[in-house]
Design an enzyme around this catalytic site. Structure first.
Site, PDB file in Angstrom:
ATOM      1  N   ASP A 136       0.826  -1.212   0.000  1.00 31.65           N
ATOM      2  CA  ASP A 136       0.000   0.000   0.000  1.00 31.65           C
ATOM      3  C   ASP A 136       0.863   1.267   0.000  1.00 31.65           C
ATOM      4  O   ASP A 136       0.362   2.364   0.202  1.00 31.65           O
ATOM      5  CB  ASP A 136      -0.964  -0.003   1.201  1.00 31.65           C
ATOM      6  CG  ASP A 136      -0.226  -0.092   2.537  1.00 31.65           C
ATOM      7  OD1 ASP A 136       1.028  -0.073   2.539  1.00 31.65           O
ATOM      8  OD2 ASP A 136      -0.904  -0.187   3.581  1.00 31.65           O
ATOM      9  N   HIS A 138       3.433   1.847   2.104  1.00 32.10           N
ATOM     10  CA  HIS A 138       3.965   2.270   3.403  1.00 32.10           C
ATOM     11  C   HIS A 138       5.488   2.161   3.450  1.00 32.10           C
ATOM     12  O   HIS A 138       6.102   1.341   2.774  1.00 32.10           O
ATOM     13  CB  HIS A 138       3.305   1.535   4.576  1.00 32.10           C
ATOM     14  CG  HIS A 138       3.607   0.078   4.728  1.00 32.10           C
ATOM     15  ND1 HIS A 138       2.622  -0.871   4.855  1.00 32.10           N
ATOM     16  CD2 HIS A 138       4.772  -0.594   4.814  1.00 32.10           C
ATOM     17  CE1 HIS A 138       3.169  -2.056   5.012  1.00 32.10           C
ATOM     18  NE2 HIS A 138       4.480  -1.928   4.986  1.00 32.10           N
TER      19      HIS A 138
HETATM   20  C1  GLP Z   1       6.585  -4.399   6.439  1.00 27.40           C
HETATM   21  C2  GLP Z   1       7.581  -3.593   7.290  1.00 27.40           C
HETATM   22  C3  GLP Z   1       8.419  -2.702   6.432  1.00 27.40           C
HETATM   23  C4  GLP Z   1       8.868  -3.478   5.219  1.00 27.40           C
HETATM   24  C5  GLP Z   1       7.675  -3.722   4.320  1.00 27.40           C
HETATM   25  C6  GLP Z   1       7.961  -4.618   3.131  1.00 27.40           C
HETATM   26  O1  GLP Z   1       5.281  -4.217   6.857  1.00 27.40           O
HETATM   27  N1  GLP Z   1       6.997  -2.848   8.331  1.00 27.40           N
HETATM   28  O2  GLP Z   1       9.505  -2.187   7.182  1.00 27.40           O
HETATM   29  O3  GLP Z   1       9.831  -2.745   4.512  1.00 27.40           O
HETATM   30  O4  GLP Z   1       6.560  -4.150   5.051  1.00 27.40           O
HETATM   31  O5  GLP Z   1       8.114  -5.959   3.502  1.00 27.40           O
HETATM   32  P1  GLP Z   1       8.693  -7.060   2.524  1.00 27.40           P
HETATM   33  O6  GLP Z   1      10.146  -6.776   2.376  1.00 27.40           O
HETATM   34  O7  GLP Z   1       8.469  -8.377   3.245  1.00 27.40           O
HETATM   35  O8  GLP Z   1       7.946  -6.954   1.260  1.00 27.40           O
END
Ligand code: GLP
Length: 240
Positions: A136, A138
């Site tokens: 999303d 973030h």
């Molecule tokens: C999570 C964490 C983030 C991370 C993101 C992506 O919710 N809070 O710090 O960078 O989502 O995660 P992933 O690397 O598993 O796609």
């Protein structure tokens, strides 16, 4: 900002590792902002390998992690604290007193947030902030709608984040619904930003965040305004 398209996950991780290794060699007392998730796992392995080869030392390095879950004891196997110890801290010579993580089980979360901001300042600020991106948009756990000026805060996680992250839990049966995270304002103060993203599932949000308008609806889009932001993608995440 600069975008590099790597062939694959391995090359993305190698390029990112080189940047961090070079920084620590140049500045042994570097302050690193670190991220969790699936994306940086290989990067952390490469950093551990470089340490084992004697290429660098973490002895003077200080770290600040981006975020964690609210209500989760740091010793839970699903906490970001456990993730960091398993993937990096237990395997290198970093000093325990130089490791900083937000404690989502703190009794006073407001104090925990304020204290974290104070610790970052006292450390002289973050030299390099590593970031992943949520589906999303973030960054950390700063979800859509978070103020670009926002400092470390407690956040209600979106349905998309709760569902995506639930897949990775080891012990947890129920997903935490809140996170504690650096705010976009905290993240933007880092001297350098290094964002990594890999996989086809990240392609739409990467396009939206870096080729769309800068808007609080897509927290990562604020990085377009950072003076020193490097995004390293694999070919799949760069697909759009
Ligand atoms: C999570 C964490 C983030 C991370 C993101 C992506 O919710 N809070 O710090 O960078 O989502 O995660 P992933 O690397 O598993 O796609």
């Amino acid at each position: 900002m600069k975008i590099i398209i790597a062939r694959d996950y391995e090359e993305m991780s190698e390029r990112a590792a080189k940047i961090i290794i070079d920084l620590i060699k140049r500045k042994p007392e570097a302050v690193l902002g670190l991220a969790t998730g699936a994306t940086p796992i290989r990067l952390y392995q490469l950093l551990v390998q470089a340490y084992q080869r004697g290429e660098l030392s973490f002895e003077k390095v200080t770290t600040f992690n981006l975020d964690d879950y609210v209500g989760l004891n740091k010793n839970s196997r699903d906490s970001f604290y456990s993730y960091m110890h398993e993937n990096l801290f237990s395997q290198v010579d970093i000093r325990p007193e130089n490791i900083n993580l937000l404690d989502g089980s703190a009794s006073n979360l407001t104090d925990e947030c304020l204290n974290y901001e104070r610790l970052i300042k006292e450390a002289g600020g973050i030299d390099l902030q590593l970031l992943g991106i949520g589906l999303d948009g973030h960054i950390g756990f700063a979800e859509p709608g978070s103020s670009f000026d926002g400092r470390t805060f407690v956040v209600n996680l979106t349905k998309s984040t709760i569902e995506t992250n639930a897949k990775g839990f080891i012990e947890l049966k129920q997903s935490p619904t809140q996170g504690i995270t650096m705010g976009p304002g905290t993240i933007m103060e880092a001297g350098q930003i290094l964002m990594l993203a890999n996989g086809l599932h990240k392609a739409p949000i990467i396009h939206k965040a870096f080729y769309g308008p800068v808007t609080e609806d897509v927290p990562a889009s604020v990085l377009q305004r950072h003076p020193d932001c490097l995004v390293i993608l694999d070919a799949a995440a760069a697909g759009e």
